[in-house]
Design a protein around this motif. Structure first.
Motif, mmCIF file in Angstrom:
data_model
loop_
_atom_site.group_PDB
_atom_site.id
_atom_site.type_symbol
_atom_site.label_atom_id
_atom_site.label_comp_id
_atom_site.label_asym_id
_atom_site.label_seq_id
_atom_site.Cartn_x
_atom_site.Cartn_y
_atom_site.Cartn_z
ATOM 1 N N GLY A 11 0.814 -1.214 0.000
ATOM 2 C CA GLY A 11 0.000 0.000 0.000
ATOM 3 C C GLY A 11 0.845 1.261 0.000
ATOM 4 N N ASP A 12 0.171 2.375 0.261
ATOM 5 C CA ASP A 12 0.834 3.670 0.211
ATOM 6 C C ASP A 12 0.826 4.319 1.603
ATOM 7 O OD1 ASP A 12 -1.790 4.411 0.525
ATOM 8 O OD2 ASP A 12 -2.071 5.055 -1.541
ATOM 9 N N LYS A 13 0.999 5.637 1.614
ATOM 10 C CA LYS A 13 1.137 6.368 2.881
ATOM 11 C C LYS A 13 -0.105 6.232 3.773
ATOM 12 C CE LYS A 13 3.818 10.550 3.542
ATOM 13 N NZ LYS A 13 4.041 11.903 3.039
ATOM 14 N N ARG A 14 -1.294 6.225 3.143
ATOM 15 C CA ARG A 14 -2.496 6.164 4.003
ATOM 16 C C ARG A 14 -2.596 4.801 4.684
ATOM 17 N NH1 ARG A 14 -6.733 6.252 -1.073
ATOM 18 N NH2 ARG A 14 -5.036 5.583 -2.384
ATOM 19 N N GLN A 15 -2.048 3.751 4.000
ATOM 20 C CA GLN A 15 -2.049 2.414 4.597
ATOM 21 C C GLN A 15 -1.123 2.410 5.824
ATOM 22 O OE1 GLN A 15 -3.812 1.201 2.048
ATOM 23 N NE2 GLN A 15 -4.341 -0.832 2.804
ATOM 24 N N LEU A 16 -0.001 3.119 5.669
ATOM 25 C CA LEU A 16 0.954 3.204 6.777
ATOM 26 C C LEU A 16 0.340 3.957 7.963
ATOM 27 C CD1 LEU A 16 3.859 2.548 7.621
ATOM 28 C CD2 LEU A 16 4.556 4.730 6.638
ATOM 29 N N PHE A 17 -0.372 5.044 7.688
ATOM 30 C CA PHE A 17 -1.036 5.774 8.774
ATOM 31 C C PHE A 17 -2.137 4.928 9.409
ATOM 32 C CE2 PHE A 17 0.916 9.670 7.026
ATOM 33 C CZ PHE A 17 1.333 10.247 8.211
ATOM 34 N N LEU A 258 -6.783 12.183 -3.997
ATOM 35 C CA LEU A 258 -6.417 13.342 -3.165
ATOM 36 C C LEU A 258 -6.311 13.014 -1.671
ATOM 37 C CD1 LEU A 258 -8.384 16.191 -4.958
ATOM 38 C CD2 LEU A 258 -5.933 15.759 -4.996
ATOM 39 N N PRO A 259 -7.200 12.186 -1.093
ATOM 40 C CA PRO A 259 -7.049 11.937 0.352
ATOM 41 C C PRO A 259 -5.657 11.386 0.694
ATOM 42 C CG PRO A 259 -9.177 11.150 -0.391
ATOM 43 C CD PRO A 259 -8.403 11.524 -1.634
ATOM 44 N N GLY A 260 -5.189 10.433 -0.100
ATOM 45 C CA GLY A 260 -3.866 9.827 0.157
ATOM 46 C C GLY A 260 -2.732 10.815 -0.049
ATOM 47 N N ALA A 267 -6.770 10.059 5.915
ATOM 48 C CA ALA A 267 -7.224 8.939 5.075
ATOM 49 C C ALA A 267 -6.966 7.606 5.787
ATOM 50 C CB ALA A 267 -6.507 8.979 3.727
ATOM 51 N N GLY A 268 -5.827 7.515 6.509
ATOM 52 C CA GLY A 268 -5.514 6.297 7.271
ATOM 53 C C GLY A 268 -6.502 6.074 8.400
ATOM 54 N N LYS A 269 -6.878 7.158 9.072
ATOM 55 C CA LYS A 269 -7.850 7.057 10.180
ATOM 56 C C LYS A 269 -9.216 6.600 9.644
ATOM 57 C CE LYS A 269 -9.553 8.190 14.395
ATOM 58 N NZ LYS A 269 -10.976 8.029 14.223
ATOM 59 N N ILE A 270 -9.563 7.053 8.427
ATOM 60 C CA ILE A 270 -10.840 6.641 7.830
ATOM 61 C C ILE A 270 -10.806 5.131 7.522
ATOM 62 C CG2 ILE A 270 -12.350 6.922 5.800
ATOM 63 C CD1 ILE A 270 -11.377 9.923 5.780
ATOM 64 N N ILE A 271 -9.668 4.634 7.062
ATOM 65 C CA ILE A 271 -9.532 3.184 6.803
ATOM 66 C C ILE A 271 -9.712 2.431 8.122
ATOM 67 C CG2 ILE A 271 -7.917 1.342 6.106
ATOM 68 C CD1 ILE A 271 -6.672 3.389 4.142
ATOM 69 N N PHE A 272 -9.032 2.910 9.171
ATOM 70 C CA PHE A 272 -9.133 2.292 10.513
ATOM 71 C C PHE A 272 -10.592 2.261 10.976
ATOM 72 C CE2 PHE A 272 -9.403 3.234 15.100
ATOM 73 C CZ PHE A 272 -8.736 2.149 15.653
ATOM 74 N N ASP A 273 -11.264 3.412 10.926
ATOM 75 C CA ASP A 273 -12.657 3.503 11.400
ATOM 76 C C ASP A 273 -13.559 2.557 10.615
ATOM 77 O OD1 ASP A 273 -12.030 5.450 13.253
ATOM 78 O OD2 ASP A 273 -12.615 7.127 11.973
ATOM 79 N N THR A 274 -13.348 2.503 9.298
ATOM 80 C CA THR A 274 -14.219 1.667 8.450
ATOM 81 C C THR A 274 -14.021 0.187 8.791
ATOM 82 O OG1 THR A 274 -13.974 3.320 6.712
ATOM 83 C CG2 THR A 274 -14.922 1.210 6.067
ATOM 84 N N ILE A 275 -12.776 -0.228 8.985
ATOM 85 C CA ILE A 275 -12.514 -1.638 9.311
ATOM 86 C C ILE A 275 -13.158 -1.986 10.663
ATOM 87 C CG2 ILE A 275 -10.701 -3.335 9.872
ATOM 88 C CD1 ILE A 275 -8.939 -1.906 7.772
ATOM 89 N N LEU A 276 -13.007 -1.103 11.646
ATOM 90 C CA LEU A 276 -13.610 -1.383 12.958
ATOM 91 C C LEU A 276 -15.137 -1.469 12.864
ATOM 92 C CD1 LEU A 276 -10.882 -1.340 14.258
ATOM 93 C CD2 LEU A 276 -11.671 0.381 15.861
ATOM 94 N N THR A 277 -15.728 -0.595 12.044
ATOM 95 C CA THR A 277 -17.193 -0.641 11.863
ATOM 96 C C THR A 277 -17.608 -1.974 11.236
ATOM 97 O OG1 THR A 277 -17.237 1.751 11.570
ATOM 98 C CG2 THR A 277 -19.168 0.556 10.816
#
Ligand code: NAP
Length: 289
Positions: A11-17, A258-260, A267-277
């Motif tokens: 992945g990219d930077k948002r995956q790392l965050f 653009l988010p990434g 963008a990383g926090k949104i990935i985290f929140d979505t997975i937890l949901t």
């Protein structure tokens, strides 16, 4: 279901965050495909098989995979799914974007496509809108304040972007096709126009397109001026006839992902929140605090 260990594969930077957000929340995080990073903090670097072997859930790139190759901007080595790693993936939930390639590759993997979720798309619209304003500020030589802006489309991004431009004191017109959207646009304090009535972009300093259909076609461009900056936010192939725009010397930017690029931590926090949901919805998983 107990979830303590999370594998981030490529992945990219948002995956790392997103990985850092999991680690900060107390999860053990294993990274594969991030060997160019200097400082791992609480994250643990592993090869793909051992990262997946230890994990309760696996997170693959939001951008999806290409064949059996997992894109990874933080590694020079090619990261590939082998038969062995596919076998490990079959025993745990996998989270990613553009999941069709993996689903076609192997039918027995439980894959959740986060890009298809409304909560993800809505949350992502905010960093996209901020990123669009950033692109405008970097490429428009005047001020946003007082500039004549047209936002084409009043969906998730169009709504947030048009209100943001209004807050920056731009002179904002927004297009939509539904009459009640036109009414909402006016109640936002902006001017409304029917998308189907857009015949020209003349008179606008900056035009933002959010509709994933060819809206700014050759005819519209021929009726427009070369001093209008067009920023297309719609996913590929976009909503602008880029070849005609080039011939007419009209400045167009297809501003994607653009988010990434503009707000990778958000963008990383949104990935985290979505997975937890998804974990809560699908597995009735509760976070142990
Ligand atoms: P959305 O909420 O679905 O909004 C799309 C808008 O397009 C709606 O206003 C919709 O109108 C309109 N529309 C669709 N087809 C149309 C047609 N044939 N004629 C007229 N209007 C039409 O989507 P979004 O979340 O705002 O995303 C917009 C685009 O940006 C998508 O392509 C998305 O993949 C992309 N995107 C880009 C980035 C980036 O970084 N550039 C980031 C995230 C998403 P109705 O409401 O009437 O249906």
């Amino acid at each position: 279901m107990i979830i303590k260990n999370v594998a981030f594969i490529g992945g990219d930077k948002r995956q790392l965050f997103a990985a850092e957000t999991f680690a900060n929340a107390g999860f053990n995080v294993y990274l594969a495909g991030f060997d160019k990073i200097k400082n791992y903090g609480d994250l643990m670097l592993a090869d793909i098989s051992s990262a997946l072997g230890k994990a309760d859930i696996a997170v693959l790139p939001v951008t999806g995979i290409k064949g059996n190759v997992i894109p990874s901007v933080f590694s020079d080595k090619e990261l590939k799914l082998s038969e062995d790693t596919i076998d490990i993936l079959k025993s745990k939930p996998v989270f990613m974007g553009k999941a069709d390639t993996l689903k076609n590759f192997c039918k027995n993997i439980e894959v959740f496509d986060i890009l298809e979720r409304e909560d993800f798309a809505v949350a992502n619209a905010l960093p996209t809108a901020e990123g669009a304003v950033q692109v405008a500020m970097e490429n428009y030589e005047g001020l946003i304040s007082g500039s004549k802006c047209l936002v084409i489309g009043y969906g998730r991004i169009g709504k947030i972007l048009s209100r943001m431009l209004n807050a920056l004191n731009a002179d904002v017109t927004v297009s939509a096709r539904k009459p009640w959207h036109l009414a909402y646009i006016c109640s936002d304090g902006n001017k409304a126009v029917c998308t189907g009535d857009i015949q020209s972009l003349a008179g606008y300093d900056i035009v933002f397109n959010t509709i994933p259909k060819l809206i700014i076609d050759k005819k519209v461009l021929e009726n427009s001026n070369s001093d209008t900056l067009i920023i297309d936010l719609a996913s590929l192939p976009g909503g602008v006839d880029f070849d005609s725009a080039k011939k007419l010397n009209i400045n167009t930017i297809h501003a994607l992902a653009l988010p990434g690029k503009c707000a990778p931590a958000a963008a990383g926090k949104i990935i985290f929140d979505t997975i937890l949901t998804i974990l809560k919805e699908e597995y009735r998983w509760q976070r142990q605090i």
